[in-house]
Design a protein around this motif. Sequence first.
Motif, short mmCIF file in Angstrom:
data_model
loop_
_atom_site.label_atom_id
_atom_site.label_comp_id
_atom_site.label_asym_id
_atom_site.label_seq_id
_atom_site.Cartn_x
_atom_site.Cartn_y
_atom_site.Cartn_z
N ARG A 249 0.81 -1.22 0.00
CA ARG A 249 0.00 0.00 0.00
C ARG A 249 0.85 1.27 0.00
O ARG A 249 0.47 2.26 -0.61
N LEU A 250 1.96 1.24 0.72
CA LEU A 250 2.76 2.45 0.89
C LEU A 250 4.20 2.21 0.45
O LEU A 250 4.84 1.25 0.91
N PRO A 251 4.74 3.07 -0.39
CA PRO A 251 6.09 2.84 -0.92
C PRO A 251 7.20 3.05 0.11
O PRO A 251 8.33 2.67 -0.14
N TRP A 252 6.88 3.67 1.25
CA TRP A 252 7.91 3.95 2.25
C TRP A 252 8.04 2.83 3.28
O TRP A 252 8.87 2.90 4.18
N VAL A 253 7.18 1.82 3.17
CA VAL A 253 7.21 0.69 4.10
C VAL A 253 8.12 -0.39 3.51
O VAL A 253 7.94 -0.80 2.36
N GLU A 254 9.08 -0.85 4.29
CA GLU A 254 10.06 -1.82 3.79
C GLU A 254 9.51 -3.24 3.78
O GLU A 254 9.84 -4.03 2.89
N THR A 255 8.71 -3.59 4.79
CA THR A 255 8.21 -4.96 4.89
C THR A 255 6.95 -4.95 5.74
O THR A 255 6.76 -4.08 6.59
N ALA A 256 6.07 -5.90 5.49
CA ALA A 256 4.86 -6.02 6.29
C ALA A 256 5.23 -6.50 7.69
O ALA A 256 6.04 -7.41 7.86
N THR A 257 4.64 -5.88 8.68
CA THR A 257 4.86 -6.29 10.07
C THR A 257 3.51 -6.38 10.77
O THR A 257 2.48 -6.02 10.21
N GLY A 258 3.54 -6.84 11.98
CA GLY A 258 2.31 -7.04 12.71
C GLY A 258 2.28 -8.41 13.34
O GLY A 258 1.75 -8.61 14.43
N SER A 259 2.88 -9.39 12.64
CA SER A 259 3.18 -10.66 13.29
C SER A 259 4.48 -10.41 14.04
O SER A 259 5.56 -10.31 13.45
N LEU A 260 4.37 -10.26 15.36
CA LEU A 260 5.51 -9.76 16.14
C LEU A 260 6.71 -10.70 16.07
O LEU A 260 6.57 -11.91 15.97
N GLY A 261 7.87 -10.09 16.14
CA GLY A 261 9.12 -10.85 16.07
C GLY A 261 9.68 -10.96 14.68
O GLY A 261 10.67 -11.67 14.47
N GLN A 262 9.09 -10.26 13.71
CA GLN A 262 9.57 -10.39 12.33
C GLN A 262 10.31 -9.16 11.82
O GLN A 262 11.13 -9.27 10.92
N GLY A 263 10.04 -7.99 12.38
CA GLY A 263 10.67 -6.79 11.86
C GLY A 263 12.18 -6.79 12.01
O GLY A 263 12.90 -6.44 11.07
N LEU A 264 12.68 -7.18 13.18
CA LEU A 264 14.14 -7.22 13.36
C LEU A 264 14.79 -8.26 12.48
O LEU A 264 15.82 -7.97 11.84
N PRO A 265 14.26 -9.48 12.36
CA PRO A 265 14.85 -10.43 11.42
C PRO A 265 14.93 -9.92 9.99
O PRO A 265 15.96 -10.09 9.32
N VAL A 266 13.86 -9.30 9.51
CA VAL A 266 13.91 -8.75 8.14
C VAL A 266 14.90 -7.59 8.08
O VAL A 266 15.63 -7.43 7.09
N GLY A 267 14.94 -6.77 9.15
CA GLY A 267 15.93 -5.69 9.19
C GLY A 267 17.34 -6.21 9.08
O GLY A 267 18.20 -5.57 8.44
N VAL A 268 17.62 -7.36 9.68
CA VAL A 268 18.94 -7.98 9.54
C VAL A 268 19.21 -8.33 8.08
O VAL A 268 20.31 -8.12 7.57
N GLY A 269 18.18 -8.85 7.40
CA GLY A 269 18.36 -9.16 5.98
C GLY A 269 18.66 -7.92 5.16
O GLY A 269 19.51 -7.95 4.25
N ILE A 270 17.98 -6.81 5.45
CA ILE A 270 18.24 -5.56 4.73
C ILE A 270 19.66 -5.07 5.04
O ILE A 270 20.38 -4.61 4.16
N ALA A 271 20.05 -5.18 6.31
CA ALA A 271 21.39 -4.74 6.70
C ALA A 271 22.47 -5.60 6.06
O ALA A 271 23.53 -5.11 5.67
N LEU A 272 22.21 -6.89 5.92
CA LEU A 272 23.15 -7.78 5.22
C LEU A 272 23.31 -7.33 3.78
O LEU A 272 24.43 -7.31 3.24
N SER A 273 22.19 -6.96 3.15
CA SER A 273 22.26 -6.46 1.77
C SER A 273 23.12 -5.20 1.71
O SER A 273 23.98 -5.05 0.84
N GLY A 274 22.89 -4.29 2.66
CA GLY A 274 23.66 -3.05 2.67
C GLY A 274 25.13 -3.27 2.92
O GLY A 274 25.99 -2.61 2.32
N LYS A 275 25.45 -4.19 3.82
CA LYS A 275 26.84 -4.42 4.22
C LYS A 275 27.63 -5.17 3.16
O LYS A 275 28.77 -4.83 2.84
N ARG A 276 27.01 -6.21 2.57
CA ARG A 276 27.75 -7.11 1.70
C ARG A 276 27.50 -6.91 0.22
O ARG A 276 28.34 -7.30 -0.60
N LEU A 277 26.38 -6.32 -0.15
CA LEU A 277 26.04 -6.23 -1.57
C LEU A 277 25.87 -4.79 -2.05
O LEU A 277 26.52 -4.37 -3.00
#
Length: 616
Positions: A106-134
């Motif tokens: 719905r919104l272009p500024w949202v990185e990933t769907a959240t609301g099922s708790l415990g998922q935002g930080l794991p996906v954030g790690v994936g984004i950070a891995l992309s930033g760090k290594r790729l």
Amino acid sequence: MSDHQLSELAQQLRVDSVRAAAAAGSGHPTSSMSAAELAAVLFARHFRYDFERPDHPGNDRFVLSKGHASPLMYSVYKAAGAITDEELLTFRELGSRLEGHPTPQRLPWVETATGSLGQGLPVGVGIALSGKRLDRTGYRVWVLCGDSELAEGSIWEAAEQAGFEDLDNLTAIVDVNRLGQRGETRHGHDLDAYARRFRAFGWHVVEVGDGHDVDAVDRAYGEALSTAGQPTVILARTLKGKGVAATEDKEGLHGKPLKDADEAIEELGGIRDLRIEVHRPDEAQEPRPASAGHLQLPRFELGEEAATRDAFGQALAALGSARGDVVALDGEVGDSTRAEYFAKEHPERFFEAYIAEQQMVANAVGLASRGWVPYASTFAAFLTRAHDFVRMAAVSGAGLNLVGSHAGVAIGQDGPSQMGLEDLAMLRSVHGSTVLYPCDANQTAKLVATMADLDGIRYLRTSRGKNKVIYGPDEEFPVGGAKVLRSSDSDRITLVAAGVTLHEALAAADALEGEGIRARVIDLYSVKPVDRDTLREAAEQTGCLLTVEDHHEEGGLGDAVLDAFTDGRPVPRLVRLAVRTMPGSASPEEQLHAAGIDAGSIAAAARLLVEHAVAP
């Protein structure tokens, strides 16, 4: 913006959160109110983002892990000028972009769907891995978590990987407001309890005793920015429902609009219209490596013996050579899934998740959000652990390729704990998914390449043992198709199978032909979407269908075949062979026989079905 203005901005975010929830008659304003200073200071002073260019490669990334606090996020968007006040008050309305929990659909500024708790930080790690290594464009990833979700095991899978990978471009902000949905959280306001855990995983920890002190919060962010070699977590003690006497630090108010919104707004100082100028990122270019050349898939000779998992590994490595945007992930079983072939040829684009399947899928979601094409593999049985992450990836509209090896009883002696017998049902149930189950090496290689350009969640089921190659290397396998391998005008029954059982079905058809019973054989390699036309034609011409699958009977290939007859037309005579008992340890041949899905069992069931079909 001065400290006083920041405090005023925080009050505005509270007011707007209250207003949005009041307009909707639902929502989580108290969870938003506790984190108001955390959001105000971040977006006004430290976050770098171009709201007009959400795909800017230099943009920082913000993930609202506590997705129920969406009124706070939307209030920030209003302060940044990305949405209007009128749109803010459409919160949770039909057709509004401002859903109860935010999604990038719905919104272009949202990185990933959240609301099922415990998922935002794991996906954030994936984004950070992309930033760090790729990507390597210097962006930072900021994740706002709630303290309740720190009870989720997935949070600690993420924490361990972030510490292991030295993700100093990642900052987790924990809104420690003490109260969950039904009362106090496990550790309440004990910041040290959380600090000990994060330190154990190699994080730099900053404790903020008063998360409503804008100066203290500002200094904490500055410390995070200056920390090298470690991810940083900011643990901020806050009060749920802050600023309103009737709600502040009170239990029983989670997920409810304030009873007297007008009075609360007045107590908070009234409606404001402050604007923040979010810092723009430095110019950066999308670091996408160019394709290396023409795709040269492995080729297997007709009649040779090859395992589909081997073909997957070889095809993935070849795809990685042809396409620089393909990345691979595995759950420490790459020598079995054959993802190790990719890892050896393209180590810079391979991500080891170890035995942490939830984090593996979360990494893939994060990488996909940055434009990469991930293939994540493990045993089919172990993907069940990550089902909620797969479900939420579909909510996000993420493009993921999942590969489950060692599927079914055909794996043999390892026993039921290792046998994926629920995976087809699990992945078929995911919104918009594609489910593929190849039977030979050339088919597998072609489908691996096809998956890269599909949308949504794509699942490929591979097998451990070797089977004969029955298709030539130039055969095509369109998604949604099927292959008719035996057919005649005198067919009296149709055998429908895929993967391992396709070979058993062919052997059964040969045996039946020796008895004068002609059987059509369909390779239903595309389990979802299913080839309705081919199945309906077979039903009309033969009158009887027999499905056979190395999977539980619920939700697998048999149910996929039934889906072809949900348009009101008569359902043909149908028998479904599947794994209906709890297997033990035995050889692959013994397992197939015990489950009643080997060639002999198929032939026996076909004889009975044909006899009943012609009985007076």
